[in-house]
Design a protein around this motif. Structure first.
Motif, PDB file in Angstrom:
ATOM      1  N   LEU A 188      72.780  73.721  55.720  1.00 41.60           N
ATOM      2  CA  LEU A 188      72.275  72.384  55.415  1.00 41.60           C
ATOM      3  C   LEU A 188      70.754  72.370  55.308  1.00 41.60           C
ATOM      4  O   LEU A 188      70.193  71.674  54.448  1.00 41.60           O
ATOM      5  CB  LEU A 188      72.754  71.383  56.473  1.00 41.60           C
ATOM      6  N   VAL A 189      70.073  73.131  56.156  1.00 40.53           N
ATOM      7  CA  VAL A 189      68.617  73.220  56.077  1.00 40.53           C
ATOM      8  C   VAL A 189      68.203  73.865  54.753  1.00 40.53           C
ATOM      9  O   VAL A 189      67.268  73.392  54.086  1.00 40.53           O
ATOM     10  CB  VAL A 189      68.054  74.000  57.283  1.00 40.53           C
ATOM     11  N   ALA A 190      68.882  74.919  54.359  1.00 46.35           N
ATOM     12  CA  ALA A 190      68.570  75.570  53.084  1.00 46.35           C
ATOM     13  C   ALA A 190      68.798  74.613  51.917  1.00 46.35           C
ATOM     14  O   ALA A 190      68.000  74.558  50.970  1.00 46.35           O
ATOM     15  CB  ALA A 190      69.422  76.828  52.916  1.00 46.35           C
ATOM     16  N   LEU A 191      69.875  73.839  51.980  1.00 46.66           N
ATOM     17  CA  LEU A 191      70.146  72.851  50.939  1.00 46.66           C
ATOM     18  C   LEU A 191      69.058  71.784  50.896  1.00 46.66           C
ATOM     19  O   LEU A 191      68.600  71.392  49.821  1.00 46.66           O
ATOM     20  CB  LEU A 191      71.518  72.216  51.170  1.00 46.66           C
ATOM     21  N   ALA A 192      68.627  71.313  52.066  1.00 41.98           N
ATOM     22  CA  ALA A 192      67.574  70.299  52.127  1.00 41.98           C
ATOM     23  C   ALA A 192      66.261  70.824  51.560  1.00 41.98           C
ATOM     24  O   ALA A 192      65.553  70.118  50.829  1.00 41.98           O
ATOM     25  CB  ALA A 192      67.386  69.835  53.570  1.00 41.98           C
ATOM     26  N   ILE A 193      65.912  72.055  51.874  1.00 38.38           N
ATOM     27  CA  ILE A 193      64.677  72.647  51.336  1.00 38.38           C
ATOM     28  C   ILE A 193      64.750  72.749  49.816  1.00 38.38           C
ATOM     29  O   ILE A 193      63.786  72.466  49.109  1.00 38.38           O
ATOM     30  CB  ILE A 193      64.415  74.019  51.987  1.00 38.38           C
ATOM     31  N   THR A 194      65.918  73.120  49.301  1.00 35.02           N
ATOM     32  CA  THR A 194      66.104  73.216  47.856  1.00 35.02           C
ATOM     33  C   THR A 194      65.951  71.847  47.194  1.00 35.02           C
ATOM     34  O   THR A 194      65.272  71.711  46.160  1.00 35.02           O
ATOM     35  CB  THR A 194      67.498  73.799  47.536  1.00 35.02           C
ATOM     36  N   VAL A 195      66.567  70.829  47.789  1.00 39.04           N
ATOM     37  CA  VAL A 195      66.481  69.474  47.232  1.00 39.04           C
ATOM     38  C   VAL A 195      65.039  68.980  47.241  1.00 39.04           C
ATOM     39  O   VAL A 195      64.563  68.404  46.256  1.00 39.04           O
ATOM     40  CB  VAL A 195      67.414  68.515  48.000  1.00 39.04           C
ATOM     41  N   VAL A 196      64.324  69.199  48.335  1.00 37.55           N
ATOM     42  CA  VAL A 196      62.918  68.783  48.414  1.00 37.55           C
ATOM     43  C   VAL A 196      62.100  69.503  47.353  1.00 37.55           C
ATOM     44  O   VAL A 196      61.229  68.899  46.705  1.00 37.55           O
ATOM     45  CB  VAL A 196      62.350  69.024  49.832  1.00 37.55           C
ATOM     46  N   GLY A 197      62.344  70.774  47.133  1.00 36.78           N
ATOM     47  CA  GLY A 197      61.635  71.524  46.102  1.00 36.78           C
ATOM     48  C   GLY A 197      61.890  70.978  44.714  1.00 36.78           C
ATOM     49  O   GLY A 197      60.970  70.845  43.899  1.00 36.78           O
ATOM     50  N   ILE A 198      63.134  70.626  44.413  1.00 35.21           N
ATOM     51  CA  ILE A 198      63.472  70.094  43.096  1.00 35.21           C
ATOM     52  C   ILE A 198      62.824  68.726  42.891  1.00 35.21           C
ATOM     53  O   ILE A 198      62.220  68.457  41.838  1.00 35.21           O
ATOM     54  CB  ILE A 198      65.006  70.013  42.929  1.00 35.21           C
ATOM     55  N   ILE A 199      62.942  67.865  43.894  1.00 37.34           N
ATOM     56  CA  ILE A 199      62.372  66.522  43.765  1.00 37.34           C
ATOM     57  C   ILE A 199      60.856  66.588  43.651  1.00 37.34           C
ATOM     58  O   ILE A 199      60.258  65.888  42.820  1.00 37.34           O
ATOM     59  CB  ILE A 199      62.815  65.638  44.943  1.00 37.34           C
ATOM     60  N   SER A 200      60.219  67.425  44.455  1.00 41.56           N
ATOM     61  CA  SER A 200      58.757  67.509  44.386  1.00 41.56           C
ATOM     62  C   SER A 200      58.306  68.070  43.036  1.00 41.56           C
ATOM     63  O   SER A 200      57.290  67.627  42.491  1.00 41.56           O
ATOM     64  CB  SER A 200      58.201  68.346  45.535  1.00 41.56           C
ATOM     65  N   ALA A 201      59.037  69.005  42.476  1.00 41.60           N
ATOM     66  CA  ALA A 201      58.679  69.535  41.156  1.00 41.60           C
ATOM     67  C   ALA A 201      58.784  68.451  40.091  1.00 41.60           C
ATOM     68  O   ALA A 201      57.917  68.348  39.215  1.00 41.60           O
ATOM     69  CB  ALA A 201      59.588  70.713  40.811  1.00 41.60           C
ATOM     70  N   LYS A 202      59.824  67.601  40.183  1.00 42.73           N
ATOM     71  CA  LYS A 202      59.969  66.521  39.207  1.00 42.73           C
ATOM     72  C   LYS A 202      58.874  65.473  39.386  1.00 42.73           C
ATOM     73  O   LYS A 202      58.344  64.947  38.398  1.00 42.73           O
ATOM     74  CB  LYS A 202      61.341  65.884  39.334  1.00 42.73           C
ATOM     75  N   VAL A 203      58.517  65.153  40.619  1.00 41.44           N
ATOM     76  CA  VAL A 203      57.466  64.171  40.876  1.00 41.44           C
ATOM     77  C   VAL A 203      56.126  64.691  40.365  1.00 41.44           C
ATOM     78  O   VAL A 203      55.360  63.959  39.715  1.00 41.44           O
ATOM     79  CB  VAL A 203      57.398  63.815  42.375  1.00 41.44           C
ATOM     80  N   ILE A 204      55.838  65.951  40.618  1.00 40.20           N
ATOM     81  CA  ILE A 204      54.571  66.531  40.151  1.00 40.20           C
ATOM     82  C   ILE A 204      54.536  66.574  38.628  1.00 40.20           C
ATOM     83  O   ILE A 204      53.514  66.260  38.006  1.00 40.20           O
ATOM     84  CB  ILE A 204      54.360  67.933  40.758  1.00 40.20           C
ATOM     85  N   ALA A 205      55.638  66.918  37.993  1.00 40.00           N
ATOM     86  CA  ALA A 205      55.692  66.943  36.525  1.00 40.00           C
ATOM     87  C   ALA A 205      55.485  65.543  35.955  1.00 40.00           C
ATOM     88  O   ALA A 205      54.762  65.367  34.963  1.00 40.00           O
ATOM     89  CB  ALA A 205      57.026  67.510  36.061  1.00 40.00           C
ATOM     90  N   LYS A 206      56.096  64.549  36.571  1.00 45.01           N
ATOM     91  CA  LYS A 206      55.918  63.175  36.107  1.00 45.01           C
ATOM     92  C   LYS A 206      54.485  62.709  36.322  1.00 45.01           C
ATOM     93  O   LYS A 206      53.901  62.019  35.461  1.00 45.01           O
ATOM     94  CB  LYS A 206      56.885  62.249  36.852  1.00 45.01           C
ATOM     95  N   ALA A 207      53.848  63.103  37.435  1.00 47.64           N
ATOM     96  CA  ALA A 207      52.462  62.725  37.706  1.00 47.64           C
ATOM     97  C   ALA A 207      51.528  63.349  36.686  1.00 47.64           C
ATOM     98  O   ALA A 207      50.547  62.707  36.261  1.00 47.64           O
ATOM     99  CB  ALA A 207      52.078  63.139  39.116  1.00 47.64           C
ATOM    100  N   HIS A 208      51.808  64.553  36.265  1.00 46.72           N
ATOM    101  CA  HIS A 208      50.969  65.205  35.259  1.00 46.72           C
ATOM    102  C   HIS A 208      51.145  64.587  33.876  1.00 46.72           C
ATOM    103  O   HIS A 208      50.243  64.674  33.025  1.00 46.72           O
ATOM    104  CB  HIS A 208      51.239  66.703  35.194  1.00 46.72           C
ATOM    105  N   SER A 209      52.285  63.970  33.641  1.00 45.62           N
ATOM    106  CA  SER A 209      52.521  63.392  32.311  1.00 45.62           C
ATOM    107  C   SER A 209      51.932  61.984  32.165  1.00 45.62           C
ATOM    108  O   SER A 209      51.902  61.455  31.056  1.00 45.62           O
ATOM    109  CB  SER A 209      54.033  63.341  32.034  1.00 45.62           C
ATOM    110  N   ILE A 210      51.461  61.378  33.251  1.00 42.80           N
ATOM    111  CA  ILE A 210      50.884  60.030  33.168  1.00 42.80           C
ATOM    112  C   ILE A 210      49.503  60.125  32.529  1.00 42.80           C
ATOM    113  O   ILE A 210      48.662  60.905  32.917  1.00 42.80           O
ATOM    114  CB  ILE A 210      50.792  59.396  34.567  1.00 42.80           C
ATOM    115  N   SER A 211      49.286  59.260  31.541  1.00 44.20           N
ATOM    116  CA  SER A 211      47.996  59.216  30.852  1.00 44.20           C
ATOM    117  C   SER A 211      47.309  57.886  31.173  1.00 44.20           C
ATOM    118  O   SER A 211      47.923  56.825  31.100  1.00 44.20           O
ATOM    119  CB  SER A 211      48.200  59.333  29.342  1.00 44.20           C
ATOM    120  N   PHE A 212      46.044  57.939  31.527  1.00 44.90           N
ATOM    121  CA  PHE A 212      45.305  56.740  31.902  1.00 44.90           C
ATOM    122  C   PHE A 212      44.530  56.144  30.740  1.00 44.90           C
ATOM    123  O   PHE A 212      43.786  55.200  30.905  1.00 44.90           O
ATOM    124  CB  PHE A 212      44.342  57.066  33.060  1.00 44.90           C
ATOM    125  N   LEU A 213      44.668  56.622  29.577  1.00 43.03           N
ATOM    126  CA  LEU A 213      43.942  56.090  28.428  1.00 43.03           C
ATOM    127  C   LEU A 213      44.739  55.141  27.623  1.00 43.03           C
ATOM    128  O   LEU A 213      45.790  54.959  27.400  1.00 43.03           O
ATOM    129  CB  LEU A 213      43.441  57.239  27.545  1.00 43.03           C
TER     130      LEU A 213
END
Length: 89
Positions: A64-89
């Motif tokens: 379960l700990v390994a599964l949780a670490i995997t889920v956190v890694g996937i979610i954080s990668a998606k959040v970081i990718a979405k943050a990089h795609s935001i344009s302020f112009l």
């Protein structure tokens, strides 16, 4: 007349044969002792029905700990990718 032994096969002396027989006997004795020990441990584990519960729980928690670490890694990668795609112009 017995068959002739090829010259490249050395003649084994009685002391070498006795040493080999002693080694085989020692290995056989060790194997039997190991088998008896394993059988005693198996019988002791089967004597108590809850004997393996803590091991089972530890393995499940680790999975379960390994599964949780995997889920956190996937979610954080998606959040970081979405943050990089935001344009302020």
């Amino acid at each position: 007349m017995p068959a002739r032994r090829p010259s490249f096969i050395p003649r084994l002396t009685a002391s070498v044969l006795l040493a080999a027989a002693g080694a085989v006997a020692a290995l056989t004795t060790a194997a039997r002792a190991l088998q008896a020990h394993g059988r005693r441990r198996w019988d002791a584990a089967r004597a108590e029905p809850d004997a393996g519960y803590s091991t089972e729980a530890t393995i499940i928690i680790a999975l379960l700990v390994a599964l949780a670490i995997t889920v956190v890694g996937i979610i954080s990668a998606k959040v970081i990718a979405k943050a990089h795609s935001i344009s302020f112009l």
